[in-house]
Structure formats: C-alpha cells, structure tokens
Scaffold this motif. Structure first.
Motif, PDB file in Angstrom:
ATOM      1  N   SER A  63       0.807  -1.224   0.000  1.00  0.00           N
ATOM      2  CA  SER A  63       0.000   0.000   0.000  1.00  0.00           C
ATOM      3  C   SER A  63       0.837   1.269   0.000  1.00  0.00           C
ATOM      4  N   ALA A  64       2.156   1.143  -0.180  1.00  0.00           N
ATOM      5  CA  ALA A  64       3.060   2.284   0.050  1.00  0.00           C
ATOM      6  C   ALA A  64       3.203   3.223  -1.132  1.00  0.00           C
ATOM      7  N   GLY A  65       2.693   2.850  -2.301  1.00  0.00           N
ATOM      8  CA  GLY A  65       2.913   3.697  -3.464  1.00  0.00           C
ATOM      9  C   GLY A  65       4.367   3.644  -3.892  1.00  0.00           C
ATOM     10  N   ASP A  66       4.943   4.783  -4.205  1.00  0.00           N
ATOM     11  CA  ASP A  66       6.299   4.834  -4.750  1.00  0.00           C
ATOM     12  C   ASP A  66       7.344   4.787  -3.639  1.00  0.00           C
ATOM     13  N   ALA A  67       7.473   3.621  -3.011  1.00  0.00           N
ATOM     14  CA  ALA A  67       8.475   3.373  -1.978  1.00  0.00           C
ATOM     15  C   ALA A  67       8.899   1.913  -2.087  1.00  0.00           C
ATOM     16  N   ALA A  68      10.132   1.623  -1.660  1.00  0.00           N
ATOM     17  CA  ALA A  68      10.641   0.265  -1.789  1.00  0.00           C
ATOM     18  C   ALA A  68      11.717   0.014  -0.734  1.00  0.00           C
ATOM     19  N   PRO A  69      12.007  -1.261  -0.445  1.00  0.00           N
ATOM     20  CA  PRO A  69      13.035  -1.578   0.550  1.00  0.00           C
ATOM     21  C   PRO A  69      14.401  -1.031   0.169  1.00  0.00           C
ATOM     22  N   GLN A  70      15.078  -0.459   1.158  1.00  0.00           N
ATOM     23  CA  GLN A  70      16.444   0.033   1.011  1.00  0.00           C
ATOM     24  C   GLN A  70      16.573   1.058  -0.109  1.00  0.00           C
ATOM     25  N   ARG A  71      15.510   1.822  -0.326  1.00  0.00           N
ATOM     26  CA  ARG A  71      15.562   2.914  -1.299  1.00  0.00           C
ATOM     27  C   ARG A  71      15.251   4.203  -0.553  1.00  0.00           C
ATOM     28  N   GLU A 117       5.765  -1.900 -11.603  1.00  0.00           N
ATOM     29  CA  GLU A 117       4.422  -1.802 -12.171  1.00  0.00           C
ATOM     30  C   GLU A 117       3.394  -1.460 -11.104  1.00  0.00           C
ATOM     31  N   HIS A 118       3.463  -2.135  -9.983  1.00  0.00           N
ATOM     32  CA  HIS A 118       2.502  -1.895  -8.900  1.00  0.00           C
ATOM     33  C   HIS A 118       2.682  -0.502  -8.303  1.00  0.00           C
ATOM     34  N   ARG A 119       3.918  -0.089  -8.107  1.00  0.00           N
ATOM     35  CA  ARG A 119       4.183   1.221  -7.503  1.00  0.00           C
ATOM     36  C   ARG A 119       3.650   2.367  -8.349  1.00  0.00           C
ATOM     37  N   ALA A 120       3.548   2.147  -9.646  1.00  0.00           N
ATOM     38  CA  ALA A 120       3.101   3.208 -10.553  1.00  0.00           C
ATOM     39  C   ALA A 120       1.594   3.415 -10.533  1.00  0.00           C
ATOM     40  N   LEU A 121       0.850   2.489  -9.925  1.00  0.00           N
ATOM     41  CA  LEU A 121      -0.610   2.580  -9.922  1.00  0.00           C
ATOM     42  C   LEU A 121      -1.113   3.316  -8.682  1.00  0.00           C
ATOM     43  N   PRO A 122      -2.175   4.106  -8.807  1.00  0.00           N
ATOM     44  CA  PRO A 122      -2.818   4.661  -7.615  1.00  0.00           C
ATOM     45  C   PRO A 122      -3.364   3.525  -6.759  1.00  0.00           C
ATOM     46  N   ILE A 123      -3.203   3.614  -5.440  1.00  0.00           N
ATOM     47  CA  ILE A 123      -3.640   2.492  -4.603  1.00  0.00           C
ATOM     48  C   ILE A 123      -5.158   2.327  -4.618  1.00  0.00           C
ATOM     49  N   GLY A 124      -5.884   3.383  -4.953  1.00  0.00           N
ATOM     50  CA  GLY A 124      -7.326   3.245  -5.080  1.00  0.00           C
ATOM     51  C   GLY A 124      -7.706   2.344  -6.233  1.00  0.00           C
ATOM     52  N   GLU A 125      -6.805   2.196  -7.190  1.00  0.00           N
ATOM     53  CA  GLU A 125      -7.015   1.286  -8.319  1.00  0.00           C
ATOM     54  C   GLU A 125      -6.397  -0.078  -8.053  1.00  0.00           C
ATOM     55  N   SER A 126      -5.194  -0.096  -7.492  1.00  0.00           N
ATOM     56  CA  SER A 126      -4.465  -1.355  -7.347  1.00  0.00           C
ATOM     57  C   SER A 126      -4.981  -2.245  -6.219  1.00  0.00           C
ATOM     58  N   LEU A 127      -5.330  -1.672  -5.076  1.00  0.00           N
ATOM     59  CA  LEU A 127      -5.695  -2.513  -3.939  1.00  0.00           C
ATOM     60  C   LEU A 127      -6.983  -3.310  -4.150  1.00  0.00           C
ATOM     61  N   PRO A 128      -8.051  -2.728  -4.727  1.00  0.00           N
ATOM     62  CA  PRO A 128      -9.237  -3.567  -5.000  1.00  0.00           C
ATOM     63  C   PRO A 128      -8.950  -4.662  -6.019  1.00  0.00           C
ATOM     64  N   ARG A 129      -8.212  -4.319  -7.063  1.00  0.00           N
ATOM     65  CA  ARG A 129      -7.889  -5.305  -8.101  1.00  0.00           C
ATOM     66  C   ARG A 129      -7.048  -6.430  -7.531  1.00  0.00           C
ATOM     67  N   LEU A 130      -6.044  -6.076  -6.749  1.00  0.00           N
ATOM     68  CA  LEU A 130      -5.164  -7.078  -6.160  1.00  0.00           C
ATOM     69  C   LEU A 130      -5.929  -8.005  -5.224  1.00  0.00           C
ATOM     70  N   ALA A 131      -6.782  -7.454  -4.378  1.00  0.00           N
ATOM     71  CA  ALA A 131      -7.555  -8.291  -3.456  1.00  0.00           C
ATOM     72  C   ALA A 131      -8.401  -9.303  -4.213  1.00  0.00           C
ATOM     73  N   ALA A 132      -9.033  -8.865  -5.289  1.00  0.00           N
ATOM     74  CA  ALA A 132      -9.881  -9.770  -6.072  1.00  0.00           C
ATOM     75  C   ALA A 132      -9.048 -10.875  -6.722  1.00  0.00           C
ATOM     76  N   GLU A 133      -7.890 -10.529  -7.245  1.00  0.00           N
ATOM     77  CA  GLU A 133      -7.060 -11.527  -7.923  1.00  0.00           C
ATOM     78  C   GLU A 133      -6.464 -12.517  -6.934  1.00  0.00           C
ATOM     79  N   VAL A 134      -6.138 -12.063  -5.737  1.00  0.00           N
ATOM     80  CA  VAL A 134      -5.633 -12.965  -4.720  1.00  0.00           C
ATOM     81  C   VAL A 134      -6.720 -13.948  -4.284  1.00  0.00           C
ATOM     82  N   GLN A 135      -7.911 -13.435  -4.005  1.00  0.00           N
ATOM     83  CA  GLN A 135      -9.008 -14.312  -3.582  1.00  0.00           C
ATOM     84  C   GLN A 135      -9.283 -15.397  -4.621  1.00  0.00           C
ATOM     85  N   ALA A 136      -9.100 -15.067  -5.881  1.00  0.00           N
ATOM     86  CA  ALA A 136      -9.361 -16.035  -6.952  1.00  0.00           C
ATOM     87  C   ALA A 136      -8.377 -17.189  -6.945  1.00  0.00           C
ATOM     88  N   CYS A 137      -7.252 -17.063  -6.247  1.00  0.00           N
ATOM     89  CA  CYS A 137      -6.258 -18.124  -6.181  1.00  0.00           C
ATOM     90  C   CYS A 137      -6.570 -19.173  -5.105  1.00  0.00           C
TER      91      CYS A 137
END
Length: 283
Positions: A12-20, A259-279
């Motif tokens: 959920s961090a947006g444009d942030a990453a480990p050790q950056r 790819e994920h960091r470039a997306l607004p979290i309002g778009e990425s988090l709902p999509r990600l949750a749905a795709e995870v549940q499908a697994c």
C-alpha cells in the motif's frame, strides 16, 4: 469463502521500496489504511520508517484508533535487522527494536518481522541466543517475531535453515515468515511447505513472478514481483500446501514492483484483493 488478507507495508506504500532512500511512503498513512479497508483488506502492515514518520505528529493511540475504526483486525510490523550485531549497527537496531515493540503492544500487532544476516555470517550460538532474547522480549509485549528465510541471506537461505533454527531455539514466540517468492527462488518444493508445523508458521506472504529471475535476485524481489496468478510460481499449489499445515491466516500479500508502484492504490488494492481471492480454493 473469503480469506482474510493483510496488505503488507509495501503493497500500500505507493512509490516506496526496501532500502531505497529512507523507505517512507509518500502517501498518508490514514489514507492508505482507509483505502485498504474500502477494498476489502482486513489487515495492514507497517514498516518502521512509516511508523516513525507518523509519530512525529501523532500518537500510537491515534494510529490504533484509525486501524480499529477501519476494521483492521490484523496488524504486522517490520523489518528489524542487525539484532544479533554489536557496535553502532546494534545500537541503531536497538532503537528500531524499541519502537517496534512499543508499537506492537499499543497496536495489538500479531507479529514483528525480523531479518536474517545479509552481509556477514554470525556465529550460530550468538544468533540463537539473540533470537531467543528478542522473542522473549516480544512475548512480554504481547507479540512474537517471524524470521524470514531469503535465498540471498548468508545464514537463513531456505525454509530448512529456518526450521533448524526454530528447533534448536525452542521458543514458542519465534516462528517463520513464509514468503512464496523466497520459497520459489530458493528452489524449495511446496511439499516441504506442507510439512511445516502449524506452530512454526507465523506469517505467510503471497505474490508471483517469472519462472526465472528478471535481473539479479535483488532486482527481481524489489522490482519484478507480480500479482498472484499472473506469474509462474503456481500460487494455488503453494496455498494448498500452506492450508495443509493448519494455517488459517491472515494471508499477507507483498507486491514490490515497478508496475505496482506506478498505480494509484485506489485502483491497485481492490484489483489485487480480487485476484488474490481467486487463487484460493472455493473462491
């Protein structure tokens, strides 16, 4: 059936990453929590840098209220390194340790994730003794520590390495963080995951990736992770193996990628949750 999902700190961090840089997210913590809640997530992860930034102007009790009011039933903190060291690195680690354990107690965090060695190889006896001390301190604060095997670690590269440490330690407040990326990239068969004891599995993290690393292992883990189901890891088989241990969640989802960091979290988090549940089975 809907499975409880925890958005790990980078998801959920947006444009942030480990050790950056200083690792702080450019997004407001309240906004991240509210967005995750509206997208169906029931757990939230915090990295120390974001916790420290929030505390510059707010209290832990305020953060606890934000999490509670948004239905975040599960909280996870990370990432403590150098806890076995001496000198300046240990002093810096101890400051982070104090912050994370205090926050864990106030926020009711299930787990604090801790690192193994990356650039040196500690004496096994020292590593065990310090892990025992850390786990005991965590238990006194109402939480526990999850050691994360990583293929680029110098002393805990695989699940088997982690299990040997836990069995030698015998402290019930120390367990494993089992991340599919690290399991797959270390060449560990998912049948080995299924053999883990339920009490050894504190944290499970889902993501996906290409069959072969894209760039170095480090590049692949911080820039190339994919949403579960979009890669070659066989996420469904991993989930089945974890379920067979008796693990019931929450299921962490750790997506660290350009790819994920470039997306607004309002778009990425709902999509990600749905795709995870499908697994999951019976999704």
């Amino acid at each position: 059936m809907t499975y409880p999902l925890l958005a790990t700190c980078w998801t959920s961090a947006g444009d942030a990453a480990p050790q950056r840089g200083d690792e702080r997210s450019p997004l407001s913590l309240r906004g991240r929590i509210e967005t995750a809640a509206s997208a169906g997530w029931s757990g939230f992860g915090l990295v120390h840098a974001d916790l420290a930034a929030f505390r510059e102007q707010h209290s832990l009790s305020e953060l606890h209220s934000i999490l509670r009011d948004n239905g975040m039933r599960y909280v996870e903190l990370e990432f403590l390194g150098d806890w076995w060291m001496t000198g300046a690195r240990r002093e810096a680690s101890d400051r982070i340790r104090a912050d994370l354990l205090e926050a864990a107690e106030e926020l009711g965090a299930l787990t604090v994730k801790v690192a193994a060695a990356m650039d040196s190889e500690p004496e096994p006896e020292v590593f065990l003794a310090e892990l025992n001390r850390l786990a005991t301190e965590a238990a006194a604060r109402g939480t526990r520590v999850a050691l994360e095997p990583m293929p680029f670690s110098t002393n805990v590269r695989t699940l088997d390495d982690g299990v040997r440490i836990l069995e030698a330690l015998g402290n019930p407040s120390a367990g494993l963080c089992v991340d599919i990326w690290h399991v797959f990239r270390s060449g560990t068969d998912y049948a080995r995951v299924a053999e883990l004891k339920a009490e050894q599995v504190f944290v499970v993290e889902l993501d996906d990736g290409a069959a072969q690393p894209e760039g170095t292992l480090w590049d692949d883990t911080v820039d190339r992770r994919r949403y579960p189901g979009r890669g070659d890891f066989g996420v469904e088989g991993f989930i089945e193996a974890v379920l067979s241990t008796g693990f019931s969640g929450p299921w962490g989802v750790e997506i660290i990628s350009d790819e994920h960091r470039a997306l607004p979290i309002g778009e990425s988090l709902p999509r990600l949750a749905a795709e995870v549940q499908a697994c999951f089975p019976e999704a």
